[in-house]
Design a protein around this motif. Structure first.
Motif, PDB file in Angstrom:
ATOM      1  N   UNK A 112       0.631  -1.230   0.088  1.00  0.00           N
ATOM      2  CA  UNK A 112       0.087  -0.048   0.059  1.00  0.00           C
ATOM      3  C   UNK A 112       1.048   1.219  -0.038  1.00  0.00           C
ATOM      4  N   UNK A 113       1.847   1.398   0.838  1.00  0.00           N
ATOM      5  CA  UNK A 113       2.811   2.559   1.057  1.00  0.00           C
ATOM      6  C   UNK A 113       3.488   2.778  -0.433  1.00  0.00           C
ATOM      7  N   UNK A 114       3.870   1.463  -0.982  1.00  0.00           N
ATOM      8  CA  UNK A 114       4.599   1.845  -2.334  1.00  0.00           C
ATOM      9  C   UNK A 114       3.437   2.298  -3.559  1.00  0.00           C
ATOM     10  N   UNK A 115       2.528   1.584  -3.507  1.00  0.00           N
ATOM     11  CA  UNK A 115       1.524   2.257  -4.386  1.00  0.00           C
ATOM     12  C   UNK A 115       1.147   3.771  -4.106  1.00  0.00           C
ATOM     13  N   UNK A 116       0.872   3.942  -2.929  1.00  0.00           N
ATOM     14  CA  UNK A 116       0.729   5.596  -2.691  1.00  0.00           C
ATOM     15  C   UNK A 116       1.916   6.456  -3.112  1.00  0.00           C
ATOM     16  N   UNK A 155      -8.958   0.542   0.294  1.00  0.00           N
ATOM     17  CA  UNK A 155      -9.457   0.844  -0.982  1.00  0.00           C
ATOM     18  C   UNK A 155      -8.833   0.708  -1.995  1.00  0.00           C
ATOM     19  N   UNK A 156      -7.586   0.149  -1.994  1.00  0.00           N
ATOM     20  CA  UNK A 156      -6.618  -0.326  -2.949  1.00  0.00           C
ATOM     21  C   UNK A 156      -7.112  -1.522  -3.654  1.00  0.00           C
ATOM     22  N   UNK A 157      -8.171  -2.344  -3.285  1.00  0.00           N
ATOM     23  CA  UNK A 157      -8.516  -3.680  -3.798  1.00  0.00           C
ATOM     24  C   UNK A 157      -9.406  -3.620  -4.636  1.00  0.00           C
ATOM     25  N   UNK A 158      -9.351  -4.378  -5.773  1.00  0.00           N
ATOM     26  CA  UNK A 158     -10.134  -4.588  -6.897  1.00  0.00           C
ATOM     27  C   UNK A 158     -10.932  -6.007  -6.291  1.00  0.00           C
ATOM     28  N   UNK A 159     -12.031  -5.880  -6.038  1.00  0.00           N
ATOM     29  CA  UNK A 159     -12.909  -7.175  -5.192  1.00  0.00           C
ATOM     30  C   UNK A 159     -13.571  -7.853  -6.023  1.00  0.00           C
ATOM     31  N   UNK A 160     -14.308  -9.025  -5.869  1.00  0.00           N
ATOM     32  CA  UNK A 160     -15.056  -9.588  -6.793  1.00  0.00           C
ATOM     33  C   UNK A 160     -16.332  -8.962  -6.801  1.00  0.00           C
ATOM     34  N   UNK A 188      -4.135  -0.074  -7.915  1.00  0.00           N
ATOM     35  CA  UNK A 188      -4.976  -1.205  -7.490  1.00  0.00           C
ATOM     36  C   UNK A 188      -4.110  -2.478  -7.145  1.00  0.00           C
ATOM     37  N   UNK A 189      -4.819  -3.406  -6.574  1.00  0.00           N
ATOM     38  CA  UNK A 189      -4.608  -5.030  -6.201  1.00  0.00           C
ATOM     39  C   UNK A 189      -5.511  -5.638  -6.360  1.00  0.00           C
TER      40      UNK A 189
END
Length: 336
Positions: A112-116, A155-160, A188-189
């Motif tokens: 998360x920190x890296x993506x931010x 909120x970084x997760x792309x969920x089902x 996103x992850x």
């Protein structure tokens, strides 16, 4: 490689006969990317963030449920302790400092920190191998895993639920190519989960990770809480036909992720069927496809050609141990 032009032509014919259009290359379903096997291992990278710096599109974590301490351990072979390159960072400057060998939650924080700190990067596929499966009776079940993911990736997760949209099942959503564009998934992850090597070799384990998480997912859907689910259940292993036939009927349409050995995909299956339905296919050990290339240090030209070949064979993601190929790992090529 062993995948013949005749087989590829047959796959194209299948798509035409079924009326299934080729996926948009701008979408997740229409592109192929590269990941690094066992990304968490210090033999691969000194720090987990370094793998993302090098351009990998996949982070792989081996997870063990510790029912005594109620923790998720990340290690290749130690069920009671950690052996990884994750650190207790709270800012981007701390991603490359401090002690390693942290629990799963710290690995999620690092991502998360890296993506931010890197706007515009992603999406990243997070692959969780549950080494011994879940231990729901011991407080380490799918709901506890989801809670950890929500708490540390947010909120970084792309969920089902995000793929589902207004469709009845994930299968319907995938077949309709309801996948978003890669650009809309920057930052996103998305997460796949597979049974672990220990679990798969345990004859006394009668509830494997794929079934357990899928049942949990369907239960959430029936309760109107699908948005709580953070993970896509995954069919592990490449076999002919529809490998989801082994599942109970209620679970089958909730599997749209498939993960297995690249050689098995090309020799035992018809991967074009997965592409025609816009399913997500991970092909592991990409280096072993004939003619084999080095698992860690092929030339960039060899690795790029392998990516291109497996993209034509309908992989969504290929993985190997190409830790230092900084010109290859960030590549995104059209699928099919």
């Amino acid at each position: 490689m062993r995948f013949s032009s005749a087989a590829l032509a047959a796959g194209m014919l299948f798509a035409v006969m079924t009326g299934t259009a080729q996926a948009d290359p701008a979408k997740v379903s229409g592109s192929t990317t590269v990941g690094v096997h066992n990304t968490y291992d210090t033999a691969a990278y000194d720090y987990l963030a370094r793998s993302l710096d090098n351009g990998t599109s996949l982070i792989e974590l081996d997870v063990w449920p510790n029912i005594i301490t109620k923790e998720w351990k990340v290690s290749h072979s130690n069920p009671l302790g950690n052996g990884n390159n994750c650190v207790a960072a709270t800012s981007a400057s701390q991603l490359y400092t401090g002690g390693k060998n942290k629990n799963l939650e710290y690995c999620l924080d690092d991502i998360r920190i890296w993506l931010d700190a890197h706007p515009g990067k992603g999406p990243i596929l997070l692959k969780l191998e549950m080494k011994t499966g879940f231990s729901d009776n011991g407080g380490r079940g799918p709901d506890e895993l989801d809670a950890s993911i929500r708490g540390h990736l947010g909120g970084h997760v792309f969920r089902p639920a995000d793929l589902l949209g207004g469709y009845a099942t994930l299968d319907e959503a995938a077949k309709a190519d309801n996948w978003p564009t890669r650009s809309s998934l920057q930052g996103k992850v998305f997460i796949e989960i597979i049974p672990g090597t220990v679990e798969e070799g345990n004859p006394t384990d009668t509830l494997k990770t794929d079934v357990e998480y899928a049942r949990y997912l369907v239960g959430l859907k029936n309760a109107g809480r699908l948005g709580d689910a953070q993970v896509f259940p995954t069919v592990h292993g490449a076999v002919g036909g529809d490998p989801r036939d082994k599942y109970e009927a209620a679970l089958k349409p909730w599997f749209v992720f498939f993960d297995g050995d690249a050689n098995a995909w090309l020799t035992n299956t018809g991967p074009w069927w997965y592409d025609a339905n816009h399913y997500f296919v991970v092909m592991t050990d990409a280096h072993n496809v004939a003619p084999a290339i080095d698992s860690r240090n092929p030339t960039p030209e060899q690795a790029t050609q392998r990516l291109t070949d497996l993209a034509k064979a309908h992989a969504s993601m290929i993985t190997s141990d190409w830790v230092g190929l900084t010109t290859v790992l960030p590549l995104v090529v059209p699928r099919g």
